[in-house]
Motif scaffolding. Structure first.
Motif, PDB file in Angstrom:
ATOM      1  N   ASN A  11     111.363  73.014  -7.261  1.00 61.24           N
ATOM      2  CA  ASN A  11     110.151  72.440  -6.649  1.00 61.24           C
ATOM      3  C   ASN A  11     109.461  71.450  -7.576  1.00 61.24           C
ATOM      4  O   ASN A  11     109.002  70.391  -7.136  1.00 61.24           O
ATOM      5  CB  ASN A  11     109.178  73.545  -6.242  1.00 61.24           C
ATOM      6  N   ALA A  15     109.159  67.438  -6.870  1.00 62.31           N
ATOM      7  CA  ALA A  15     107.857  66.763  -6.859  1.00 62.31           C
ATOM      8  C   ALA A  15     107.836  65.597  -7.839  1.00 62.31           C
ATOM      9  O   ALA A  15     107.290  64.528  -7.536  1.00 62.31           O
ATOM     10  CB  ALA A  15     106.741  67.759  -7.190  1.00 62.31           C
ATOM     11  N   VAL A  55     103.225  68.271  -1.504  1.00 60.09           N
ATOM     12  CA  VAL A  55     104.432  68.516  -2.306  1.00 60.09           C
ATOM     13  C   VAL A  55     104.030  68.918  -3.724  1.00 60.09           C
ATOM     14  O   VAL A  55     104.596  69.864  -4.294  1.00 60.09           O
ATOM     15  CB  VAL A  55     105.355  67.270  -2.320  1.00 60.09           C
TER      16      VAL A  55
END
Length: 119
Positions: A11, A15, A55
């Motif tokens: 993640n 991002a 995000v």
């Protein structure tokens, strides 16, 4: 590495994989901003900026506080530390490789340079 940590890193790097989001993080490193302030340099709609911010939020890189109708964002640096720690392994790898290259080049230079006067 634990699977949860792997998802967290996925993640974070997802991002960070977008230039707009990296620029937003750089802005937030100097202090909190509203969604409108984060969107302004990119000439994008608040909806588009909000998608980028979501995000960043899902990666844990920013915190959004809602005050009335205004959304204030601030940097959460702790997840960046875990990414930096993971990258540290590769930093050590390249440092070792470059140190080895430096030693080889110095040895090569020493072998090809004429001796100094008086030697």
């Amino acid at each position: 590495m634990v699977e949860h940590d792997s998802q967290t890193l996925d993640n974070i790097f997802h991002a960070l994989g977008d230039a707009t989001r990296r620029a937003m993080l750089a802005e937030l490193a100097t202090g909190g901003r509203t969604v409108g302030e984060l969107a302004e340099p990119f000439a994008m709609s608040l909806a588009a900026a909000s998608k980028h911010i979501k995000v960043l939020e899902s990666a844990g890189l920013i915190r959004r506080d809602v005050r009335g109708r205004t959304h204030h964002c601030s940097l959460e640096p702790v997840p960046l530390a875990s990414a930096d720690q993971w990258l540290g392994m590769y930093r050590r790898f390249w440092t070792d490789r470059l140190d080895t290259l430096e030693q080889l080049l110095r040895a090569e230079d020493a072998a090809t340079l004429p001796p100094k006067k008086g030697e």
